[in-house]
Design a protein around this motif. Sequence first.
Motif, short mmCIF file in Angstrom:
data_model
loop_
_atom_site.label_atom_id
_atom_site.label_comp_id
_atom_site.label_asym_id
_atom_site.label_seq_id
_atom_site.Cartn_x
_atom_site.Cartn_y
_atom_site.Cartn_z
N ILE A 207 0.85 -1.20 0.00
CA ILE A 207 0.00 0.00 0.00
C ILE A 207 0.88 1.25 0.00
N GLN B 289 -6.70 -2.22 -9.19
CA GLN B 289 -5.96 -2.04 -7.94
C GLN B 289 -6.84 -2.19 -6.69
N ASP C 168 -4.21 1.63 -13.18
CA ASP C 168 -4.43 0.22 -12.87
C ASP C 168 -5.86 0.08 -12.37
N VAL D 170 -7.59 -5.76 -5.87
CA VAL D 170 -6.42 -6.41 -5.27
C VAL D 170 -6.38 -6.10 -3.78
N LEU D 171 -6.63 -4.84 -3.44
CA LEU D 171 -6.60 -4.44 -2.03
C LEU D 171 -7.68 -5.18 -1.24
N TYR E 71 2.02 -0.88 -6.59
CA TYR E 71 1.97 -1.58 -5.32
C TYR E 71 2.95 -2.74 -5.25
N GLY F 66 -6.87 -10.21 -9.92
CA GLY F 66 -6.78 -8.75 -9.91
C GLY F 66 -5.45 -8.28 -10.48
N ILE F 67 -4.38 -8.95 -10.09
CA ILE F 67 -3.06 -8.56 -10.60
C ILE F 67 -3.02 -8.74 -12.12
#
Lengths: 335, 515
Positions: A260, B439, B436, B442-443, A269, B178-179
């Motif tokens: 993050i 992103q 992206d 992914v989080l 990231y 996601g990546i």
Amino acid sequence: MPVDMLLARYGDLAFDSALAVYVLAMLLHAAEFSLGRRLAPLAAPAPVGVLVGAGAPATVPAVPHPDAPAVPPLAHPDPPAVPSGRPPAERAGRMAVALTVLGVLLNAGSLALRGLAAHRPPWGNMYEFSGAICLVAVVAWLVVLYRHTRSGRAAVLRRLGLYVLLPVVVLMLLAGTVLYVPAAPVMPALQSYWLAIHVSAASVASGILLVAGVSSTLFVLRSSGRLARLPSADALDRVAYRATTLAFPVWTFAIMTGAIWAESAWGKYWGWDPKETTALIAWVAYAAYLHARATAGWRGRPAAVINVIGFAVMLFNLFFINFVTTGLHSYAGVG
Amino acid sequence: MLAYLRNSWRGLTSMRTALVLLFLLALAALPGALLPQYPLNASKVADYKTAHGLWGTLLDKLGFFNVFAAPWFAAIYLLLSVSLIGCVVPRSVDHLRALRSEPVPTPRNLSRLPHHASSVVDVPVDGVLATARARLRGWRTRVREEPGGVATVSAEKGFLHEAGNLAFHVSLIGLLVGIALGKLFGYEGQVIVLADGSQFCNSGILGYDSFTAGLKVDGTDLAPFCLKVDSFAAHYLPSGESSSFAAQLGYQTGTVESGPWTPYTLEVNHPLRVEGDRVYLLGHGYAPKFTVTFPDGAQRVGLVQWRAVDGNTLLSEGAVKIDPPGVTSEAVRRRSQLAITGLFAPTSSGGALVTSIYPAPDNPEVAVDVYRGDLGLDSGRPQSIFSIDQGLVDSGRLVRVARQNLRPGQQLRLDDGTTVRFDGAEQWVSLQVSHDPAQTSVLVFAVLALVGLVCSLTVKRRRFWLRVSPRDGTGSVVEVGGLARTDQAGYGEEFTRLCRDLIGLQARKEVEHAG
């Protein structure tokens, strides 16, 4: 804001004192280790007040605690009559633990003074980070010891102290000499609240994994029949597993918060920076340990070996990556 | 054939294979940390290859300098993902089934379990059952009857362990997806903008100095926004280390020139988030400004970014290339193009040889070589903006006509009367624009994975059984047994407490125990 040089000086003094006290504690542990008798499990009295023999291996029938103390445990509710004073080994061990507590206070004090002097979280370079890891490792060790004290098994486990303090002392020594940098503000990329979150998580995980790594290393030695004065292989395995299960989510959290932070500082990231790559390798190694621990045929020795590998990767990440390769993480004032 | 497939599938999804694949993954990632990598530092790879000869070329062929894009690395993580899915799907089905099924019947011989105890109490069977029910609140329980008035209680707890475990692994898959999506639909571009009010618009690939596009990005549909860099300020410690960077920006979104500039202070750790893109401040440097006055009075101003050769003192090198004014003939032009190359020191040491001692522009000085001749700008060959084509110098088509150190305001005079004045230096910032779209997912999956992991590591699936047999009319014999499904560590204490509450408090009789 300018660095408060006086506070920084006191912080360095506290660091040096902590190191000296840890060395003393380690020597006393060594004395305890060499003075202590070999364990004779069959002579161990079954502790009263414990209802069931939980988890005792089938190979040692009729003895609830294979690692039950041969000497009176610390918190025994009703200590048997010991004629005059404690045996020398016991005394040395208790002094060692007392000194370790003092060392922890000094270690924490040095970090706090550093933070106050530089007006930032005190883990902005390798010197401070190593100090923080040592602090966590020793605190984790004292917690393990305390929990065993409550269940009356501390006396034997205390002998681990020598082996926990050894890497701590080496790390502190390196930090105080090779890695030392004077108190200063950190570079712009590190000026973020994520420094407090990400790096503290990383040092907490590293410190606890140090205890796990030491236990697993000793487990491998113990299970091959050496070092009979150590706690039982079973107890070592338990300490390693507990420590790893505690540290693994923290390490995961550290990697995630790192990602993050990287998203706001470095533009993405995940950038396969050497440090984060090696952190991921260590993570995979510990994941493998947890899987091995739950797979028939991999428990015990193979799992312990994986834990040792994981610890080796952590050490490698701490030193090699910062000294030899240059990546985005090589801010630490050394490379 | 079917058997073969089935066996391969079983082999792939077994824990042993997963372990081996995890090992391989760790091992395969290692060169990515130890060897220089193209995406991180291409020039280091080149250095490494020259230093190691055949070995370097071999490693390059095998993809060791771009590990994370290598097919063998992809093979490992794809196999691992398949193994993961193959493991997680049946386990999810099992878990759902287990959630609906009843606790298993009490084993006949409880003393065979790893945790067990028995006791004689002065309470009838019903009383024991009532206490057990109260104590086992929160457990899934089932009371069964056995012949002879014997009653058993089966209790289970800790389903969150497996739920967390599955959530963690499913989230890992989600994370990987996601990546992958980010790699497909994302882009990343770098551009250097002078901090003198210069502008940059995210309108197409050509605006960038370098651009990396995802497989599904053709560079036409970039997020529409424009930036204007008004100024840049850096602060340094006395040691020369930087303590802060900040660029004052203005930005517009939507169609170009559509409204006022919204101000923003762009700093490290504080990217500008606009139109789904992120704009980062990656670096900074100096652009020396030269005014060239030709004999006829015509002036040309050269202002181009130079690159730092020393990151600590920002000693910079570069080249300012100038076309003479009023020249129409190609031949004349190729004889009279000018290039100003050399070194720029933001804080000069003041010596004859220009060196920089501090990164701030406190005492700027340049050491320049002025070349005249053919710069090769129309040769069709690409050339660096930071240097001149050394081949043209070697072949004599570009000739050095002056060499001098200049401070701001100072000028040098060439043989034909042309003067070159050093006006000082502007600063430039290097910006990165990143896109992206995946992103956030992914989080989210990362957070889910962490929550699942914590559940799976802290909660233990465990079972508890109790068998009560009537004895002497009013009393009963209570046998209890416990089993932790995953790991015995930690269940002992809870089991002890359970025993104490269920047997120990009802009748303070000696508990027979054997372990």
